[in-house]
Write an enzyme that holds these catalytic residues in place. Structure first.
Site, PDB file in Angstrom:
ATOM      1  CB  VAL A  88      -0.980  -0.019   1.205  1.00  0.00           C
ATOM      2  CG1 VAL A  88      -0.227   0.042   2.540  1.00  0.00           C
ATOM      3  CG2 VAL A  88      -1.981   1.107   1.121  1.00  0.00           C
ATOM      4  CG  ASP A  89       0.116   4.809   1.055  1.00  0.00           C
ATOM      5  OD1 ASP A  89      -0.850   4.967   0.280  1.00  0.00           O
ATOM      6  OD2 ASP A  89       0.089   5.134   2.246  1.00  0.00           O
ATOM      7  N   GLY A  91       2.555   3.134  -4.794  1.00  0.00           N
ATOM      8  CA  GLY A  91       2.322   3.841  -6.062  1.00  0.00           C
ATOM      9  C   GLY A  91       1.647   3.038  -7.163  1.00  0.00           C
ATOM     10  CB  THR A  93      -3.658   4.119  -7.583  1.00  0.00           C
ATOM     11  OG1 THR A  93      -4.239   3.044  -6.842  1.00  0.00           O
ATOM     12  CG2 THR A  93      -4.776   4.897  -8.266  1.00  0.00           C
ATOM     13  CG  HIS A 138      -2.172  -8.188  -2.807  1.00  0.00           C
ATOM     14  ND1 HIS A 138      -1.050  -8.520  -2.126  1.00  0.00           N
ATOM     15  CD2 HIS A 138      -1.879  -7.077  -3.496  1.00  0.00           C
ATOM     16  CE1 HIS A 138      -0.109  -7.630  -2.375  1.00  0.00           C
ATOM     17  NE2 HIS A 138      -0.595  -6.740  -3.208  1.00  0.00           N
ATOM     18  CE  LYS A 189       5.524   6.205  -3.354  1.00  0.00           C
ATOM     19  NZ  LYS A 189       4.910   6.520  -2.065  1.00  0.00           N
TER      20      LYS A 189
HETATM   21  P1  GDP Z   1      -1.036   2.652  -3.925  1.00  0.00           P
HETATM   22  O1  GDP Z   1      -1.606   2.542  -2.551  1.00  0.00           O
HETATM   23  O2  GDP Z   1       0.050   1.625  -4.131  1.00  0.00           O
HETATM   24  O3  GDP Z   1      -2.056   2.623  -5.005  1.00  0.00           O
HETATM   25  O4  GDP Z   1      -0.268   4.055  -3.991  1.00  0.00           O
HETATM   26  P2  GDP Z   1      -0.753   5.418  -4.636  1.00  0.00           P
HETATM   27  O5  GDP Z   1      -0.616   5.414  -6.096  1.00  0.00           O
HETATM   28  O6  GDP Z   1      -2.053   5.794  -4.050  1.00  0.00           O
HETATM   29  O7  GDP Z   1       0.403   6.394  -4.088  1.00  0.00           O
HETATM   30  C1  GDP Z   1       0.609   6.617  -2.705  1.00  0.00           C
HETATM   31  C2  GDP Z   1       1.281   7.960  -2.509  1.00  0.00           C
HETATM   32  O8  GDP Z   1       2.560   7.976  -3.115  1.00  0.00           O
HETATM   33  C3  GDP Z   1       0.506   9.110  -3.148  1.00  0.00           C
HETATM   34  O9  GDP Z   1       0.578  10.227  -2.291  1.00  0.00           O
HETATM   35  C4  GDP Z   1       1.255   9.386  -4.435  1.00  0.00           C
HETATM   36  O10 GDP Z   1       1.127  10.707  -4.854  1.00  0.00           O
HETATM   37  C5  GDP Z   1       2.674   9.063  -4.053  1.00  0.00           C
HETATM   38  N1  GDP Z   1       3.473   8.592  -5.205  1.00  0.00           N
HETATM   39  C6  GDP Z   1       3.168   7.628  -6.076  1.00  0.00           C
HETATM   40  N2  GDP Z   1       4.136   7.496  -6.995  1.00  0.00           N
HETATM   41  C7  GDP Z   1       5.084   8.397  -6.686  1.00  0.00           C
HETATM   42  C8  GDP Z   1       6.349   8.750  -7.271  1.00  0.00           C
HETATM   43  O11 GDP Z   1       6.808   8.214  -8.270  1.00  0.00           O
HETATM   44  N3  GDP Z   1       7.056   9.734  -6.635  1.00  0.00           N
HETATM   45  C9  GDP Z   1       6.605  10.375  -5.522  1.00  0.00           C
HETATM   46  N4  GDP Z   1       7.367  11.307  -4.988  1.00  0.00           N
HETATM   47  N5  GDP Z   1       5.416  10.068  -4.969  1.00  0.00           N
HETATM   48  C10 GDP Z   1       4.664   9.104  -5.537  1.00  0.00           C
HETATM   49 MG    MG Z   2      -4.131   2.350  -4.845  1.00  0.00          MG
END
Ligand code: GDP
Ligand code: MG
Length: 371
Positions: A88-89, A91, A93, A138, A189
Site C-alpha cells: 500500500v502507498d 504507487g 494507482t 491482492h 518513487k
Molecule cells: P497505492 O496505494 O500503491 O495505489 O499508492 P498510490 O498510487 O495511491 O500512491 C501513494 C502515494 O505515493 C501518493 O501520495 C502518491 O502521490 C505518491 N506517489 C506515487 N508514486 C510516486 C512517485 O513516483 N514519486 C513520488 N514522490 N510520490 C509518488
Molecule cells: Mg491504490
C-alpha cells in the site's frame, strides 16, 4: 444429495408452483414455494405431471462451455495481460494512471477516459498493445485465482524506493510465484531524495527474487509515476517479456473470458467488465457467467466508445446481463437461451446448496463448541 426448490422445479416444467404444492399435499406433505425437495420426490412429481425426467450431472451441464483441452487452433499472437501489485502507498494507482495517460491506444491524450477496470496501451517502440487490469489489489487477484481464473500473464511488482520491501510486497511475490506468473519489478518513487533503489534490489534478493544486476533473471526498471520517468522503458520491458511468453490465441471462435468486476448500475442495469481471452465477443451473443446469463446488448471499450465486438486480450464493458456476475466468474458464449438457462439454473442451484452446506457446517461446529 441432489435437491431442488419447488419454484425451480415448477419453472423447469413450465408448471405452476401451486400445482406442485398441491401434488405434494396429496402425498401428505405441506410445503412452501421456497422449500427444497429431494431429487427422488421431484422426479415423482414431474412424472405424475406427465413430464419425462432426465437427471443431469455437472459434467453434462458444463460440457463444452470452455474448450480447455484443445488449444491447437490458438495460433495468432495476442497482447499480454498485466496486473500491478505491491505494498500500500508504493504507487500502484499512480503508476496505472500514469501509464494510462502516457500511451492510450486510441483517442487524444488528456481526453476523458471512462474507468472500466481495465485498459490497453501501446508500447511506444514496437506499437504492440498491452492490457492492464486496473484493479490493483491482492484481493481481486486472490478472488480470481480462487475461482480458477487465470487472467494475468505478467505481474508488475511496485516497490517504493524510499520504503523498500514490505509485508504486502512479500505477499505479492508469493502470489506471483504460486500462480507461476513472471514478475517485472518497478522500483517507484526514484524522484525522492531518500530513494534507495539498490537497497530494494538487495531486499528482494532476501526473498528469492533475483534481479538481473544481482545475477538473476528478473527485470527491474526504476520509475517515477509522479514525474513519468522511464514509463516507456517499463512498457518496452513488458513487451519483451511478453514476446518470451509467446502468447497465442484464436479469435475465430465463440468468446471465452473472465469477469474483472461487475456492478448494478442505476441507469444501465447490470454492467460487467470482461476480459475476452479467446474468440470474439459480439453484440447479440448469448452469454453465461457464473450463475448469471444474458444477451449482449452493448459493448463499451476502455475509451468509452460503443463497439460491435471485442477480441482476445481486449477488456470491454458488457451490458445485457440479467444480474451482475462476480469478479472471477468465467464468461462463455452459448448457442441459445435454453442452454444458458440450463447452465445458470444448475449453477444457481449448486451455489445455494454450497451455501446451505457451509451454513449447516457452521451450525455443526457451533454445536460442537457449545457442548
Ligand atoms: P497505492 O496505494 O500503491 O495505489 O499508492 P498510490 O498510487 O495511491 O500512491 C501513494 C502515494 O505515493 C501518493 O501520495 C502518491 O502521490 C505518491 N506517489 C506515487 N508514486 C510516486 C512517485 O513516483 N514519486 C513520488 N514522490 N510520490 C509518488
Ligand atoms: Mg491504490
Amino acid at each position: 444429495p441432489e435437491a431442488i426448490t419447488i419454484q425451480e422445479l415448477a419453472n423447469r416444467m413450465a408448471e405452476r408452483a401451486v400445482d406442485v404444492i398441491r401434488m405434494l399435499m396429496k402425498q401428505g406433505a405441506m410445503h412452501k414455494i421456497t422449500d427444497v425437495i429431494d431429487a427422488d420426490t421431484a422426479q415423482l412429481i414431474a412424472e405424475e405431471l406427465g413430464h419425462t425426467v432426465k437427471r443431469v450431472a455437472a459434467s453434462d451441464v458444463e460440457e463444452g462451455l470452455f474448450d480447455v483441452v484443445d488449444d491447437s487452433t490458438d495460433t495468432e499472437p495476442r497482447s499480454p495481460v498485466v496486473t500491478v501489485m505491491g505494498h500500500v502507498d508504493h504507487g500502484k494507482t499512480s503508476l496505472l494512471d500514469a501509464l494510462r495517460h502516457a500511451n492510450v491506444v486510441s483517442g487524444e491524450a488528456g481526453g476523458i477516459t471512462q474507468h472500466i477496470g481495465a485498459y490497453q496501451v501501446a508500447s511506444p517502440e514496437s506499437g504492440k498493445k498491452i492490457t492492464f487490469i486496473d484493479t490493483p489489489g491482492h484481493a481481486a487477484f486472490t478472488a480470481m485465482r480462487a475461482r480458477g481464473a487465470k487472467v494475468t500473464d505478467i505481474v508488475i511488482l511496485v516497490v517504493a524506493a524510499d520504503d523498500g520491501v514490505m509485508p504486502q510486497t512479500i505477499e505479492a511475490i508469493n502470489h506471483a510465484k504460486a500462480a507461476k506468473v513472471p514478475m517485472i519489478i518497478a522500483i517507484n518513487k526514484i524522484d525522492k531524495p531518500d530513494a534507495k533503489p539498490e537497497r530494494v534490489r538487495t531486499e528482494l534478493l532476501q526473498h528469492e527474487v533475483q534481479v538481473e544486476s544481482m545475477g538473476g533473471q528478473v527485470v527491474d526498471v526504476e520509475v517515477s509515476a509522479k514525474n513519468k520517468t522511464n514509463l516507456d522503458k517499463l512498457l518496452e520491458m513488458i513487451s519483451l517479456q511478453a514476446d518470451l511468453l509467446d502468447l497465442k490465441t484464436n479469435a475465430m471462435r465463440p468468446a471465452e473470458g473472465t469477469v474483472i468486476e461487475a456492478k448494478l448500475d442505476r441507469g444501465r442495469g447490470p454492467v460487467a467488465t470482461v476480459l475476452v481471452q479467446r474468440g470474439t465477443l459480439r453484440v447479440g451473443d448469448i452469454i453465461v457467467a457464473g450463475a448469471e446469463m444474458g444477451r449482449v446488448r452493448a459493448l463499451i471499450s476502455d475509451q468509452g466508445e460503443t463497439v460491435d465486438e471485442a477480441g482476445p486480450s481486449v477488456p470491454v464493458e458488457v451490458l445485457g446481463f440479467n444480474g451482475p456476475p462476480e469478479a472471477g466468474d468465467r464468461l462463455a458464449v452459448v448457442e441459445n437461451e435454453a442452454r444458458a438457462r440450463q447452465v445458470t439454473s444448475y449453477r444457481a442451484h449448486q451455489k445455494r446448496e454450497n451455501a446451505a452446506a457451509s451454513a449447516s457446517g457452521m451450525r455443526g461446529s457451533l454445536e460442537q463448541m457449545m457442548s
